[in-house]
Design an enzyme around this catalytic site. Structure first.
Site, mmCIF file in Angstrom:
data_model
loop_
_atom_site.group_PDB
_atom_site.id
_atom_site.type_symbol
_atom_site.label_atom_id
_atom_site.label_comp_id
_atom_site.label_asym_id
_atom_site.label_seq_id
_atom_site.Cartn_x
_atom_site.Cartn_y
_atom_site.Cartn_z
ATOM 1 N N TYR A 48 -5.515 -2.404 13.940
ATOM 2 C CA TYR A 48 -6.679 -2.049 14.749
ATOM 3 C C TYR A 48 -7.587 -1.115 13.963
ATOM 4 O O TYR A 48 -7.167 -0.468 12.999
ATOM 5 C CB TYR A 48 -6.241 -1.372 16.063
ATOM 6 C CG TYR A 48 -5.730 0.039 15.864
ATOM 7 C CD1 TYR A 48 -6.580 1.129 16.008
ATOM 8 C CD2 TYR A 48 -4.406 0.288 15.513
ATOM 9 C CE1 TYR A 48 -6.135 2.419 15.808
ATOM 10 C CE2 TYR A 48 -3.953 1.569 15.308
ATOM 11 C CZ TYR A 48 -4.814 2.648 15.451
ATOM 12 O OH TYR A 48 -4.367 3.923 15.237
ATOM 13 N N VAL A 60 -3.835 -3.620 2.751
ATOM 14 C CA VAL A 60 -4.353 -4.704 3.587
ATOM 15 C C VAL A 60 -3.210 -5.541 4.156
ATOM 16 O O VAL A 60 -3.199 -5.881 5.344
ATOM 17 C CB VAL A 60 -5.325 -5.595 2.784
ATOM 18 C CG1 VAL A 60 -5.746 -6.812 3.604
ATOM 19 C CG2 VAL A 60 -6.551 -4.795 2.353
ATOM 20 N N TYR A 90 3.304 1.602 13.072
ATOM 21 C CA TYR A 90 3.708 3.008 13.089
ATOM 22 C C TYR A 90 5.227 3.048 13.280
ATOM 23 O O TYR A 90 5.741 3.553 14.266
ATOM 24 C CB TYR A 90 3.004 3.765 14.218
ATOM 25 C CG TYR A 90 1.506 3.910 14.055
ATOM 26 C CD1 TYR A 90 0.870 3.618 12.852
ATOM 27 C CD2 TYR A 90 0.718 4.343 15.115
ATOM 28 C CE1 TYR A 90 -0.496 3.758 12.704
ATOM 29 C CE2 TYR A 90 -0.666 4.494 14.974
ATOM 30 C CZ TYR A 90 -1.263 4.196 13.775
ATOM 31 O OH TYR A 90 -2.625 4.341 13.630
ATOM 32 N N SER A 150 9.391 0.538 2.783
ATOM 33 C CA SER A 150 8.993 -0.344 1.682
ATOM 34 C C SER A 150 9.398 0.199 0.313
ATOM 35 O O SER A 150 9.257 -0.512 -0.680
ATOM 36 C CB SER A 150 7.472 -0.570 1.711
ATOM 37 O OG SER A 150 6.782 0.653 1.532
ATOM 38 N N TYR A 177 3.683 0.730 18.539
ATOM 39 C CA TYR A 177 2.955 -0.037 17.524
ATOM 40 C C TYR A 177 3.844 -0.225 16.304
ATOM 41 O O TYR A 177 4.281 0.754 15.692
ATOM 42 C CB TYR A 177 1.677 0.715 17.174
ATOM 43 C CG TYR A 177 0.779 0.072 16.148
ATOM 44 C CD1 TYR A 177 0.665 -1.299 16.027
ATOM 45 C CD2 TYR A 177 0.000 0.869 15.306
ATOM 46 C CE1 TYR A 177 -0.185 -1.876 15.088
ATOM 47 C CE2 TYR A 177 -0.860 0.321 14.378
ATOM 48 C CZ TYR A 177 -0.951 -1.048 14.265
ATOM 49 O OH TYR A 177 -1.801 -1.604 13.338
ATOM 50 N N GLY A 227 0.812 -1.212 0.000
ATOM 51 C CA GLY A 227 0.000 0.000 0.000
ATOM 52 C C GLY A 227 0.839 1.253 0.000
ATOM 53 O O GLY A 227 0.534 2.235 -0.663
ATOM 54 N N GLY A 228 1.928 1.221 0.763
ATOM 55 C CA GLY A 228 2.826 2.367 0.816
ATOM 56 C C GLY A 228 2.558 3.314 1.954
ATOM 57 O O GLY A 228 3.251 4.314 2.106
#
Length: 536
Positions: free
Chosen positions: A189, A180, A479, A119, A476, A111-112
């Site tokens: 979440y 996804v 993040y 990535s 997280y 997704g980036g």
């Protein structure tokens, strides 16, 4: 035959030149790599249309399509030597084989929405595998499942589900532009967290390519690897080709509301009570609190403004008595509530209005671009009012470019152990804090203004320290934050950041699984699961 050979020769020449331009690399090494790619496909012309190098006019737009250009599009940051955008699994196998054979690292972009650009940037020559062309979604309403290819975005998933039913959804995030695969591989979440847990808790099966190009499913990979890729960062272990998801029931209509409160209207007292009430509230209610500062009118005086964004899995008539009984101070009235389809809540939380046509969720170019530096925390003990006031004063030191998001936990999350999946932030968490400073009004994150904002964010992070989780101070992994550290030469070095993302027991288990499935550490980035020369 002559035409085919000519096509191959031109293809190899163009790509070879592009590699030399990109790195000043040896043309022999470059040509060998390109020849390898060509030899692994039956249709050179088609494959060449899926490969982009710096000499192609389309190279930069393809890279920029899912990149934070303000932060990462500058000459000092290395872009990929080649971008491969496969349409079928055999093309992924070819890219993997040739990257390994000729010494290139690989980054996988689904997704980036990647805070540190891991990535699509690197410090070494690398191939970027961009799964943008592999985003098919197959929803089975009768079985309450969906197969989703690795390049699909959450918005595309939500839109596809909504075209078939209003009574099923997937418990994932609120931003339509998130991939996804990346979302699930970090746990993930969203607005159904308190009722159905993480997105990764609702993954049933997977198609996965390991470092040797083998395609595995849940049964053939085994439960350890299946555990690892649902929260431990799938890109440390291989390439997710597709996920099988469990869809969860939702009402035909849910209730949305937003309460807007400033410092002068008593926001400190209301947020203080929020910490005690909402994590224990009926799990059909999810609430996100957005906190900003602003100047009062045209004066130099500043105030705090909070938006309490609520989504309730039910009707207004059921919600209001619950809030009136437990949290009357929030003053949620019928007039500020709206009953909508579940897909419309994704519009609202994603920056659109509920009246926006839902097709926008499947339109990648319509998803707003963002640029920021972010950090995360978890709160397990309510912050006292004195602490909140200190934080407000600290926020007044910045230029109003910051935003804090507090996301309510509790409910279903209390039922999971810290080791159920690699994602360990479960029972006892009251809410997650995401804090960021924005750069959208700046040409880069290197301007004097941008640097001051980042310095403030790091200073605020220290101010928040006494009020958040400890030993470790949890963060997280989706993040990603390189400020936490990047060293991985030893466990002690890697644990500085790894235990913050996954805690000790999970991090050690992830390292053990990594050693088995990718022992030579081909799949890596600055915060990937490390491989050590001696077992733990």
């Amino acid at each position: 035959m002559m035409s085919s050979r000519l096509t191959c020769s031109v293809f190899l020449l163009v790509l070879s030149l592009s590699f030399c331009v990109s790195f000043g690399a040896s043309p022999y090494i470059s040509e060998d790599f390109i020849t390898c790619l060509q030899s692994k496909t039956n249709n050179v012309t088609t494959f060449s249309q899926l490969i982009f190098t710096p000499v192609n006019s389309t190279y930069l737009p393809v890279w920029q399509a899912a990149a934070d250009s303000i932060r990462f599009d500058n000459p000092n940051i290395r872009k990929p030597s080649v971008i491969v955008t496969p349409t079928i699994e055999t093309q992924i196998q070819a890219a993997l084989f040739c990257a390994k054979k000729h010494g290139y690292e690989m980054r996988i972009r689904d997704g980036g929405h990647d805070f540190e650009g891991l990535s699509y940037t690197a410090d070494v020559p690398f191939v970027m595998l961009d799964l943008v062309n592999m985003r098919a979604i197959d929803v089975n309403v009768a079985n309450r499942t969906a197969w989703v290819q690795g390049g699909a975005l959450l918005g595309e998933l939500y839109y596809t589900i909504s075209q078939k039913t209003d009574t099923l959804y997937f418990p994932a995030g609120i931003w339509a532009g998130v991939g996804v695969s990346g979302f699930l591989s970090g746990g993930g979440y969203g607005n159904l967290l308190r009722k159905y847990g993480l997105g990764a808790d609702n993954v049933l099966d997977v198609r996965f390519m390991d470092v040797n190009g083998n395609i595995l499913d849940r049964k053939s990979m085994g439960e350890d690897l299946f555990w690892a890729i649902r929260g431990g960062g799938a890109s440390s272990f291989g390439i997710v080709l597709a996920w099988k998801l469990r869809l969860v029931p939702v009402p035909e209509r849910v209730t949305l509301f937003t309460v807007n409160i400033t410092l002068e209207q008593g926001v400190t007292d209301i947020f203080y009570k929020y910490q005690y009430v909402l994590p224990k509230f009926n799990r059909d209610l999810q609430m996100r609190v957005q906190l900003n500062t602003e100047n009062v009118g045209n004066t130099a005086k500043k105030t705090v403004r909070m938006l309490f964004n609520g989504i309730y899995q039910g009707r207004i008539d059921t919600l209001l008595p619950l809030l009136d009984q437990s949290f009357p101070e929030l003053n949620v009235t019928r007039e500020i509530c709206e009953e909508v389809r579940m897909v419309q809540t994704t519009l609202q939380f994603g920056g659109f209005t509920t009246s926006t046509p839902t097709e926008v969720l499947a339109n990648r170019s319509a998803i707003p671009k963002v640029s920021y530096k972010g950090k995360s925390d978890y709160v397990r003990t309510p912050i006292p009012k004195s602490g909140l006031r200190k934080l407000w004063r600290k926020m007044f030191e910045n230029d109003n470019s910051q935003t804090l998001f507090m996301y309510t936990f509790g409910g279903k999350m209390e039922e999971y152990s810290d080791t159920a999946l690699p994602y360990p932030h479960r029972a006892g968490v009251l809410y997650q804090v995401f804090k960021r400073v924005d750069f959208m009004d700046q040409p880069s994150d290197k301007t004097a203004i941008s640097r001051r904002r980042v310095a403030w964010l790091r200073s605020f992070d220290k101010s928040l320290g006494p009020y958040v989780s400890k030993n470790p101070r949890e963060a997280y992994s989706n993040y990603n934050d390189l400020d936490l550290g990047v060293g991985s030469a030893t466990y002690e070095e890697a644990s500085v950041w790894g235990e913050r993302y996954w805690k000790k027991e999970n991090f050690k288990k992830l390292i053990q699984i990594k050693a088995k499935v990718d022992p030579h550490n081909f799949f890596k980035h600055p915060q990937s699961i490390p491989v050590f020369s001696t077992p733990l």
